[in-house]
Design an enzyme around this catalytic site. Structure first.
Site, short mmCIF file in Angstrom:
data_model
loop_
_atom_site.label_atom_id
_atom_site.label_comp_id
_atom_site.label_asym_id
_atom_site.label_seq_id
_atom_site.Cartn_x
_atom_site.Cartn_y
_atom_site.Cartn_z
N LYS A 83 -0.71 -4.45 39.21
CA LYS A 83 -0.69 -5.79 38.62
C LYS A 83 -1.92 -5.95 37.73
O LYS A 83 -3.03 -5.56 38.11
CB LYS A 83 -0.69 -6.85 39.74
CG LYS A 83 -0.45 -8.28 39.26
CD LYS A 83 -0.33 -9.23 40.44
CE LYS A 83 -0.07 -10.67 40.00
NZ LYS A 83 0.02 -11.61 41.14
N SER A 158 3.96 -14.81 40.92
CA SER A 158 3.46 -14.36 39.65
C SER A 158 3.59 -12.86 39.42
O SER A 158 3.54 -12.40 38.29
CB SER A 158 1.98 -14.75 39.52
OG SER A 158 1.21 -14.08 40.52
N SER A 182 2.98 -14.89 45.67
CA SER A 182 3.25 -14.04 44.50
C SER A 182 3.54 -12.57 44.78
O SER A 182 3.92 -11.84 43.87
CB SER A 182 2.10 -14.13 43.51
OG SER A 182 2.14 -15.37 42.87
#
Ligand code: GLN
Length: 500
Positions: A83, A158, A182
């Site tokens: 990420k 997210s 997330s």
């Protein structure tokens, strides 16, 4: 001779075993994934940045180590999607924001460093909602990510990029962060596995801060065992993070290999169901509870009355902390600088840069947080939210006196169409109804696939929640559920995904 495309379908554990035995090389595995990225990521948009050279260099190093007879770690040579919230020395880190466009960090986050030390092949950085604020990845400044099950739908957020990379077979492993859901909500919406470890279980050093008392990095994978193997690589005490837990990592891999739930007590939380929950999601959840009963677990209902206030408390605490954390983006230290033409003051340049560099959701939260923390309002908003947080922790503590784990749906609905909630922040916030309590209390939680909703054929996630530092229970229960479902379905859920 292994078919190269087939290499992208393997689990991380299988991949590592084949590399260790010499059946395939790490370079072949890495190249197969880079080819897959070239073939599908234009459509999915899971990655913001692909580091082809770096990935192949690590893979060559793994192959050289093996040739020299050195012992390889359990995930050596396995590709991973990181990420874009973790700093990577020499590689861009944008956090999905324009304000960090072009910033090249001079250091590695602890998670990045541990991955490198374990010879994991980092393929690149994945798309995310700006500063991890969102539930759909639509808040990324670099455009949305598609859900591999249906590219017109969101992959959750997210960390939608990380989960979409797994579900489209661009990587067998990924890393996410979970402030309010997330890791778990995108896992649920893409038919993958995601774990939010106990708060402090994985170092936050070098993980760009959103809400420091809630943020937690963790593993994402396509199987429970793969998540456990990754968990073990990234977890453990780090002196660079003052909130890092200085205690042994719970035995997650051992638990994932055992997968025994006989005699365990499993609590169902009535507050995490009811109005607003999609019928197909509840149907799959109810079946999962039934399955746990068949596997020998004892099922009881445990009420957690304060959970109904979790969302409201979260949307005061998270914005408050973010308004403080994001003050460092002042146009002086990192990335973007707008209006610095020699005529303007530093304050003006800061204001122009933040105006241009932050998206709407980030601005909304900074304003909300600044307001909630301002004198005169502090007690009414932030102070009250912290009291609710304590009540939620007490609900958990009481529940765990009588059960070993709690279960719920991970998200109230399946993946919604891109654009459907983009202009409706409240509707977007509701996606995290079931995941937020664990962030507020700091305990551990997992999402794993429990089938497809009959009405739309999209994946549904089962959430398992364990007490702090009992992360191993997630893996024990998760592995049992996964094995039972796969026996029932005859294959992993992702085989049902329409191929890209
Ligand atoms: N969707 C939640 C939010 O927007 C949670 C995000 C997260 O876990 N990073 O804040």
């Amino acid at each position: 001779m292994t078919d190269m495309a087939e290499l992208t379908r393997l689990t991380a554990a299988e991949t590592a075993a084949r590399i260790a035995s010499g059946e395939v090389t790490a370079v072949e595995v890495t190249q197969a994934h880079l080819d897959r990225i070239d073939a599908v990521d234009e459509k999915v948009h899971a990655f913001l940045h692909v580091d082809r050279e770096g990935a192949l260099a690590t893979a060559r190093e793994v192959d050289a180590k093996r040739a020299r007879g050195e012992k390889l770690g359990p995930l050596a040579g396995v590709p991973l999607a990181l990420k874009d919230i973790f700093t990577t020395e020499g590689q861009p880190t944008t956090v999905g924001s324009k304000i960090l466009e072009g910033w090249i960090p001079p250091y590695d986050a602890t998670v990045t460093k541990r991955l490198k030390d374990a010879d994991v092949v980092i393929l690149g950085k994945t798309n995310m909602d700006e500063f991890a604020m969102g539930s759909s990845t639509e808040n990324s400044a670099y455009g949305p990510t598609g859900n591999p099950w249906d590219l017109t739908r969101i992959p959750g957020g997210s960390g939608g990029g990380s989960s979409a990379a797994l579900a489209s077979f661009q990587a067998p492993l990924a890393i996410g962060t979970d402030t309010g859901g997330s890791i778990r909500q995108p896992a649920a919406l893409t038919g993958t596995v995601g774990v939010k470890p106990t708060y402090g279980g994985v170092s936050r050093y070098g993980m760009v801060a959103f809400s420091s008392s809630l943020d937690q990095g963790g593993p994402c994978a396509r199987t429970v065992l793969d998540a456990a193997l990754l968990h073990e690589v990234i977890a453990g005490h780090d002196p660079m993070d003052s909130t890092s837990v200085d205690a042994p990592v719970p035995p997650v891999v051992e638990a994932a290999r055992s997968g025994e739930v006989r005699g365990m007590r499993v609590g169902v939380v009535p507050e995490l169901s009811g109005e607003g929950y999609q019928p197909g999601v509840m149907q799959r959840f109810d079946e999962s509870v039934e399955l746990l009963r068949e596997l020998g677990a004892e099922i009881v209902e445990v009420s957690c009355p304060s959970f109904t206030r979790a969302l409201a408390a979260y949307y005061l605490i998270a914005p408050s902390e973010c308004s403080s954390n994001l003050a460092r983006f002042d146009a002086m230290r990192y990335g973007l600088r707008v209006g610095d033409d020699g005529t303007r003051s530093a304050e003006e340049v800061t204001a122009l840069t933040r105006e241009a560099g932050f998206g709407d959701e980030v601005k909304r939260r900074v304003m909300l947080g600044t307001y909630a923390l301002s004198s005169g309002y502090y007690d009414a908003y932030y102070g009250s939210a912290q009291k609710v947080r304590t009540l939620i922790s007490r609900d958990f503590a009481k529940a765990f006196e009588s059960v070993d784990v709690l279960v719920s749906p991970t998200a109230p609905t399946t993946a919604f169409p891109i654009g459907e909630r983009a202009d409706d922040p409240m509707a977007m916030y509701l996606a995290d109804l079931c995941t937020i309590p664990s962030n507020l209390a700091g305990n551990a939680a997992m999402s794993l696939p429990c089938g497809l909703a009959p009405e739309d054929g999209l994946p549904v996630g089962l959430q398992i929640i364990a007490p702090a530092m009992a992360d191993d229970r997630l893996y024990r229960v998760g592995a049992a559920v996964e094995a039972a479902f796969q026996a029932r379905w005859g294959h992993p859920l992702l085989e049902e995904a329409p191929s890209l």
